[in-house]
Design a protein around this motif. Structure first.
Motif, PDB file in Angstrom:
ATOM      1  N   GLU A  63       5.300  18.387 -25.547  1.00  0.00           N
ATOM      2  CA  GLU A  63       4.939  19.672 -24.946  1.00  0.00           C
ATOM      3  C   GLU A  63       5.027  19.502 -23.431  1.00  0.00           C
ATOM      4  O   GLU A  63       4.271  18.746 -22.845  1.00  0.00           O
ATOM      5  CB  GLU A  63       3.516  20.070 -25.355  1.00  0.00           C
ATOM      6  CG  GLU A  63       3.313  20.205 -26.851  1.00  0.00           C
ATOM      7  CD  GLU A  63       4.090  21.355 -27.459  1.00  0.00           C
ATOM      8  OE1 GLU A  63       4.268  22.394 -26.796  1.00  0.00           O
ATOM      9  OE2 GLU A  63       4.511  21.215 -28.618  1.00  0.00           O
ATOM     10  N   LEU A  64       5.959  20.200 -22.790  1.00  0.00           N
ATOM     11  CA  LEU A  64       6.161  20.077 -21.347  1.00  0.00           C
ATOM     12  C   LEU A  64       5.242  21.008 -20.566  1.00  0.00           C
ATOM     13  O   LEU A  64       4.802  20.673 -19.468  1.00  0.00           O
ATOM     14  CB  LEU A  64       7.617  20.365 -20.989  1.00  0.00           C
ATOM     15  CG  LEU A  64       8.647  19.447 -21.643  1.00  0.00           C
ATOM     16  CD1 LEU A  64      10.057  19.892 -21.275  1.00  0.00           C
ATOM     17  CD2 LEU A  64       8.421  18.001 -21.221  1.00  0.00           C
ATOM     18  N   SER A  65       4.998  22.172 -21.121  1.00  0.00           N
ATOM     19  CA  SER A  65       4.110  23.152 -20.505  1.00  0.00           C
ATOM     20  C   SER A  65       3.660  24.116 -21.584  1.00  0.00           C
ATOM     21  O   SER A  65       3.996  23.949 -22.760  1.00  0.00           O
ATOM     22  CB  SER A  65       4.834  23.907 -19.383  1.00  0.00           C
ATOM     23  OG  SER A  65       5.826  24.765 -19.923  1.00  0.00           O
ATOM     24  N   GLU A  66       2.959  25.145 -21.185  1.00  0.00           N
ATOM     25  CA  GLU A  66       2.527  26.152 -22.150  1.00  0.00           C
ATOM     26  C   GLU A  66       3.730  26.877 -22.749  1.00  0.00           C
ATOM     27  O   GLU A  66       3.691  27.315 -23.891  1.00  0.00           O
ATOM     28  CB  GLU A  66       1.613  27.160 -21.453  1.00  0.00           C
ATOM     29  CG  GLU A  66       0.883  28.087 -22.396  1.00  0.00           C
ATOM     30  CD  GLU A  66      -0.103  28.958 -21.657  1.00  0.00           C
ATOM     31  OE1 GLU A  66       0.046  30.193 -21.748  1.00  0.00           O
ATOM     32  OE2 GLU A  66      -0.998  28.409 -20.999  1.00  0.00           O
ATOM     33  N   LYS A  67       4.833  26.953 -21.978  1.00  0.00           N
ATOM     34  CA  LYS A  67       6.012  27.707 -22.412  1.00  0.00           C
ATOM     35  C   LYS A  67       7.133  26.840 -22.949  1.00  0.00           C
ATOM     36  O   LYS A  67       7.953  27.319 -23.716  1.00  0.00           O
ATOM     37  CB  LYS A  67       6.556  28.537 -21.253  1.00  0.00           C
ATOM     38  CG  LYS A  67       5.621  29.629 -20.797  1.00  0.00           C
ATOM     39  CD  LYS A  67       6.240  30.425 -19.680  1.00  0.00           C
ATOM     40  CE  LYS A  67       5.309  31.535 -19.234  1.00  0.00           C
ATOM     41  NZ  LYS A  67       5.937  32.376 -18.221  1.00  0.00           N
ATOM     42  N   GLU A  68       7.207  25.577 -22.536  1.00  0.00           N
ATOM     43  CA  GLU A  68       8.356  24.744 -22.881  1.00  0.00           C
ATOM     44  C   GLU A  68       7.977  23.488 -23.663  1.00  0.00           C
ATOM     45  O   GLU A  68       6.906  22.934 -23.476  1.00  0.00           O
ATOM     46  CB  GLU A  68       9.097  24.299 -21.615  1.00  0.00           C
ATOM     47  CG  GLU A  68       9.788  25.408 -20.879  1.00  0.00           C
ATOM     48  CD  GLU A  68      10.562  24.905 -19.674  1.00  0.00           C
ATOM     49  OE1 GLU A  68      11.459  25.628 -19.246  1.00  0.00           O
ATOM     50  OE2 GLU A  68      10.281  23.809 -19.168  1.00  0.00           O
ATOM     51  N   ASP A  93      12.407  27.092 -24.815  1.00  0.00           N
ATOM     52  CA  ASP A  93      11.284  28.001 -24.647  1.00  0.00           C
ATOM     53  C   ASP A  93      10.604  28.144 -26.014  1.00  0.00           C
ATOM     54  O   ASP A  93      11.264  28.517 -26.987  1.00  0.00           O
ATOM     55  CB  ASP A  93      11.780  29.358 -24.145  1.00  0.00           C
ATOM     56  CG  ASP A  93      10.652  30.317 -23.843  1.00  0.00           C
ATOM     57  OD1 ASP A  93       9.914  30.686 -24.788  1.00  0.00           O
ATOM     58  OD2 ASP A  93      10.512  30.715 -22.673  1.00  0.00           O
TER      59      ASP A  93
END
Length: 108
Positions: A63-68, A93
């Protein structure tokens, strides 16, 4: 509420939670399969007909971020006598399921 209806309510709640969890797992499994197919196809196109891909392994999701998120795959390849790995990473995404970045790294 009597004891029978309490037990039945707990059973139904547990069943619903399990079903929701299974749906989420199935969606991630479908993503894994989709990105795996893309990883193999891109590797085949990049290396051409001289290289044969025998197998691939799903390394995992980061998990790179909340979106990616990023999925990583290791492909076993050979071109005659040489055997090597190609690591394919795909950044996408999580909501739209659109591919944002793809990279291939050869490891001998």
């Amino acid at each position: 509420m009597n004891k029978k209806s309490t037990v039945a309510s707990l059973f139904i709640a547990t069943l619903l939670i399990t079903m929701i969890g299974n749906v989420a797992f199935a969606q991630e499994s479908n993503d894994y399969e989709k990105w795996g197919r893309i990883a193999v196809e891109v590797a085949k196109e990049s290396y051409g007909a001289d290289v044969e891909f025998q197998d691939y392994t799903y390394v995992g999701r980061e998990e790179l971020s909340e979106k990616e998120a990023k999925d990583t795959f290791k492909l076993v390849a050979s071109n005659g006598q040489d055997k090597f790995e190609v690591v394919v990473t795909l950044v996408f995404d999580k909501k739209t399921k659109l591919l944002k970045q793809l990279s291939l790294e050869e490891k001998r």
